[in-house]
Design an enzyme around this catalytic site. Structure first.
Site, PDB file in Angstrom:
ATOM      1  CB  ILE A 153      -0.959  -0.009   1.206  1.00 44.34           C
ATOM      2  CG1 ILE A 153      -1.941  -1.182   1.084  1.00 44.34           C
ATOM      3  CG2 ILE A 153      -1.720   1.308   1.306  1.00 44.34           C
ATOM      4  CD1 ILE A 153      -2.766  -1.430   2.337  1.00 44.34           C
ATOM      5  CB  ALA A 230      -2.059   1.817   8.747  1.00 45.78           C
ATOM      6  CG  ASP A 255     -10.423   4.387   6.527  1.00 47.55           C
ATOM      7  OD1 ASP A 255     -11.617   4.748   6.448  1.00 47.55           O
ATOM      8  OD2 ASP A 255     -10.019   3.280   6.124  1.00 47.55           O
ATOM      9  CD  GLU A 260     -11.875   0.404  13.053  1.00 46.65           C
ATOM     10  OE1 GLU A 260     -12.266  -0.609  12.429  1.00 46.65           O
ATOM     11  OE2 GLU A 260     -10.955   1.130  12.644  1.00 46.65           O
ATOM     12  CG  HIS A 278     -11.613   0.024   8.851  1.00 47.94           C
ATOM     13  ND1 HIS A 278     -11.177  -0.675   9.940  1.00 47.94           N
ATOM     14  CD2 HIS A 278     -10.836  -0.382   7.808  1.00 47.94           C
ATOM     15  CE1 HIS A 278     -10.185  -1.483   9.594  1.00 47.94           C
ATOM     16  NE2 HIS A 278      -9.958  -1.321   8.289  1.00 47.94           N
ATOM     17  CB  ILE A 279     -14.397   3.227   3.641  1.00 44.03           C
ATOM     18  CG1 ILE A 279     -13.757   4.631   3.579  1.00 44.03           C
ATOM     19  CG2 ILE A 279     -15.644   3.235   4.500  1.00 44.03           C
ATOM     20  CD1 ILE A 279     -14.593   5.663   2.841  1.00 44.03           C
ATOM     21  N   GLY A 280     -11.035   1.825   3.634  1.00 41.46           N
ATOM     22  CA  GLY A 280      -9.885   1.757   2.730  1.00 41.46           C
ATOM     23  C   GLY A 280     -10.051   0.794   1.572  1.00 41.46           C
ATOM     24  CB  ALA A 281     -10.413  -2.766   1.376  1.00 34.80           C
TER      25      ALA A 281
END
Length: 303
Positions: A153, A230, A255, A260, A278-281
């Site tokens: 990444i 991360a 993120d 969470e 937490h929408i990185g992917a």
């Protein structure tokens, strides 16, 4: 044929492909107190970040004598007690290649957001406020980006940042990386001292705790920005809030959180912070690639 439990969702095409290959797939989320009991009847479980597979769950699942494989649809596996699972004969896999581009794009997007007040103006405009004079931002071209961690990444982030005219520094726990001489390898302290933007690309290790705390934030440039797409826990959230409130940092983008869903509303609502859940992917493309990797892992494992 093997029975597969998918707890946090998966690309529909990948689910259908598994079924077409003869696997029995169940898509259902279980609360922690229910997960172990239900895993007794499955050969494999596919999770994302929501489901935590801890020692008691593994022990309960093994009472059924079936569970052989745990797959994390994504990069980090800190929501799984990996070594314990392996010690019990369970294979743990992840999909490290699939979401690199998506997470890198989110990191860059957050950098634009905090640099140009996009996160704030998007809200105040909806409240019928025209606060043009408040939003004097900075350009990211010509600035220095420091990457803590230099895996897949981080490499994608470096490539995109370079294309935007940024100077890229990096630190890596295993040292300088061959083939990336266009980026400058630095100590962690030098990264913090020299960078206008610091972006984290490291796993959370419980025994080490936060990598960025009060001491590290104090070393950073006055007016710098911190980006964390991360893992939650690698940044001390209280120390970060103090640095934002004191004016030490110009902004932060987050993120991922220590807990969470996060309960740290002071951080979420801070005017200098750009936040996402937490929408990185969470892109169509990444989820398709993750699904493809999962199908390959399961097919190979149970062939």
């Amino acid at each position: 044929m093997a029975k597969i439990l998918v707890t946090d969702g998966m690309d529909k095409g990948a689910v259908e492909e598994l079924k077409n290959k003869g696997f029995e797939v169940t898509e259902k989320f279980f609360e922690p107190e229910e997960l172990g009991e239900n895993l007794k009847s499955f050969d494999a479980v596919v999770v994302r970040s929501k489901t935590k597979v801890r020692e008691p769950i593994i022990d309960k699942a093994l009472e059924g004598g079936k569970l052989k494989l745990i797959i994390r649809g994504g990069v980090g596996v800190d929501n799984i007690d990996v070594q314990y699972a392996k010690s019990k004969g369970i294979t743990v896999r992840n999909t490290p290649n699939a979401s690199s581009a998506s997470v890198a794009e989110l990191a860059i997007g957050h950098m634009f957001a905090v640099s140009r007040f996009i996160h704030t103006a998007n809200i105040t405009m909806r409240d019928e406020k025209w606060e043009k004079k408040k939003y004097k931002g900075v350009e990211i071209a010509g600035k220095t980006l420091g990457l803590i961690g230099f895996g897949r990444i981080a490499k994608e982030t470096a490539k995109k940042a370079e294309a935007l005219g940024m100077k890229v520094l990096y630190n890596n726990r295993s040292g300088k990386v061959e083939g990336f001489d266009k980026y400058e390898y630095c100590t962690l302290e030098d990264i913090l001292k020299k960078s206008d933007y610091v972006s984290l690309h490291i796993p959370f290790v419980k025994e080490k705790g936060a990598i960025i705390g009060e001491k590290e934030l104090e070393i950073m440039k006055d007016g710098a920005f911190l980006i964390n797409c991360a893992r939650g826990g690698v940044v001390d959230e209280k120390a970060l809030l103090d640095a934002l409130n004191s004016g030490k940092l110009a902004g932060a983008a987050i993120d991922v959180f220590e807990k969470e869903p996060t309960e740290n509303m002071e951080l979420v609502r801070h005017p200098k912070v750009s936040v996402t859940p937490h929408i990185g992917a969470s892109t169509v493309e990444a989820q398709k690639r993750i699904g493809t990797e999962i199908v390959s892992i399961i097919t190979e494992f149970f062939k």
